[in-house]
Write a protein that holds these residues in place. Sequence first.
Motif, PDB file in Angstrom:
ATOM      1  N   LEU A  91      17.079  41.882  53.870  1.00  0.00           N
ATOM      2  CA  LEU A  91      15.929  42.802  53.907  1.00  0.00           C
ATOM      3  C   LEU A  91      16.357  44.195  54.355  1.00  0.00           C
ATOM      4  O   LEU A  91      15.922  45.205  53.795  1.00  0.00           O
ATOM      5  CB  LEU A  91      14.823  42.257  54.811  1.00  0.00           C
ATOM      6  N   ILE A  98      10.758  35.460  46.518  1.00  0.00           N
ATOM      7  CA  ILE A  98      10.939  34.824  47.838  1.00  0.00           C
ATOM      8  C   ILE A  98      10.483  33.376  47.913  1.00  0.00           C
ATOM      9  O   ILE A  98       9.373  33.021  47.515  1.00  0.00           O
ATOM     10  CB  ILE A  98      10.189  35.644  48.918  1.00  0.00           C
ATOM     11  N   SER A 152       9.495  30.367  50.435  1.00  0.00           N
ATOM     12  CA  SER A 152       8.935  30.345  51.792  1.00  0.00           C
ATOM     13  C   SER A 152       8.462  28.951  52.192  1.00  0.00           C
ATOM     14  O   SER A 152       7.561  28.808  53.007  1.00  0.00           O
ATOM     15  CB  SER A 152       7.779  31.344  51.892  1.00  0.00           C
ATOM     16  N   GLU A 202       9.085  38.443  59.214  1.00  0.00           N
ATOM     17  CA  GLU A 202      10.283  39.237  58.875  1.00  0.00           C
ATOM     18  C   GLU A 202       9.932  40.399  57.945  1.00  0.00           C
ATOM     19  O   GLU A 202      10.414  41.510  58.125  1.00  0.00           O
ATOM     20  CB  GLU A 202      11.362  38.360  58.226  1.00  0.00           C
ATOM     21  N   LEU A 203       9.094  40.104  56.955  1.00  0.00           N
ATOM     22  CA  LEU A 203       8.720  41.162  56.000  1.00  0.00           C
ATOM     23  C   LEU A 203       7.985  42.305  56.705  1.00  0.00           C
ATOM     24  O   LEU A 203       8.162  43.472  56.364  1.00  0.00           O
ATOM     25  CB  LEU A 203       7.836  40.596  54.881  1.00  0.00           C
ATOM     26  N   GLY A 247      10.425  44.815  55.792  1.00  0.00           N
ATOM     27  CA  GLY A 247      10.143  44.812  54.355  1.00  0.00           C
ATOM     28  C   GLY A 247       9.796  46.167  53.750  1.00  0.00           C
ATOM     29  O   GLY A 247       9.493  46.249  52.558  1.00  0.00           O
ATOM     30  N   SER A 303      10.011  47.517  49.952  1.00  0.00           N
ATOM     31  CA  SER A 303      10.193  46.423  48.997  1.00  0.00           C
ATOM     32  C   SER A 303       8.846  45.817  48.585  1.00  0.00           C
ATOM     33  O   SER A 303       7.846  45.966  49.288  1.00  0.00           O
ATOM     34  CB  SER A 303      11.075  45.322  49.587  1.00  0.00           C
ATOM     35  N   PRO A 311       7.390  42.195  47.839  1.00  0.00           N
ATOM     36  CA  PRO A 311       7.671  40.756  47.852  1.00  0.00           C
ATOM     37  C   PRO A 311       6.816  40.005  46.827  1.00  0.00           C
ATOM     38  O   PRO A 311       5.625  40.266  46.705  1.00  0.00           O
ATOM     39  CB  PRO A 311       7.275  40.313  49.264  1.00  0.00           C
ATOM     40  N   CYS A 333       1.569  41.404  49.204  1.00  0.00           N
ATOM     41  CA  CYS A 333       2.511  40.542  48.495  1.00  0.00           C
ATOM     42  C   CYS A 333       1.962  40.221  47.106  1.00  0.00           C
ATOM     43  O   CYS A 333       0.747  40.211  46.888  1.00  0.00           O
ATOM     44  CB  CYS A 333       2.709  39.216  49.233  1.00  0.00           C
TER      45      CYS A 333
END
Length: 245
Positions: free
Chosen positions: A108, A121, A123, A133-134, A138, A141, A143, A163
């Motif tokens: 990331l 991703i 998960s 984490e994102l 993130g 980016s 996702p 997302c």
Amino acid sequence: MMDFHCHLDLFPDPNAIIERAIEDGTYILSVTTTPKAFPGTKRLAKSAPRVRTALGLHPQVAADRFDELGLFELMITETDYVGEIGLDGSKEFAASFDIQVKSFRRILDCCKEHGGKVLSIHSRSAAKAVMDELEVRGDGSTPILHWFTGTSAELDRAVEMDCWFSVGPAMLKSKKGVSTTRRIPKNRLLIETDGPFAKVMGRNLKPEDANLAVPYLSEIWEMPTGAVINQLRTNLQQIGKIAIR
Ligand code: MN
């Protein structure tokens, strides 16, 4: 039309899959499980303008392939797409969870350093950890949560975090998959197969089988299949624009 998450390099005859995709005009996101697999997988698609190859390090092999992260960082400039990455919190991979997190963080951070990427991703049993984490790393980016199996509260959080989601026929066979898909905004959904791993009726899915998701979506969205296809095409164009911006 599209298969936005499949493992082209892991089919017994990838060239046959590519030929068919070219013939059908199918857009493919060809994900990889290790950085070492990226150059060869990208080469497979050199005659296929609608295939994008993603650079990945699958969480299930993160411990074994941790030393390939340097290679990941070297090749990041070669693609707008990253995947398959993520975390797997199932029992089977509990022993490697800490190293999975380390690897996911480095990936990331690397994407962020390069202005952000479109991420496919994984998960499984780790939706919360993935989103935590994102949230921190993130930035920039986009996702795409592939085959999302989290709770509805986790799903709502993911939607809130902008997302995207990719769903396929194997996921839509289950009640849970259908109820998850119902909560996903129409304009953030792409279709996938996760072939050759995913199966329907005992048969390994190929990219053209992503279309098996269309009748399910038609029922869920209460829209004719033509309108579903139009919506998916619009979404695909949108993610394409995000990827190259
Ligand atoms: Mn996969």
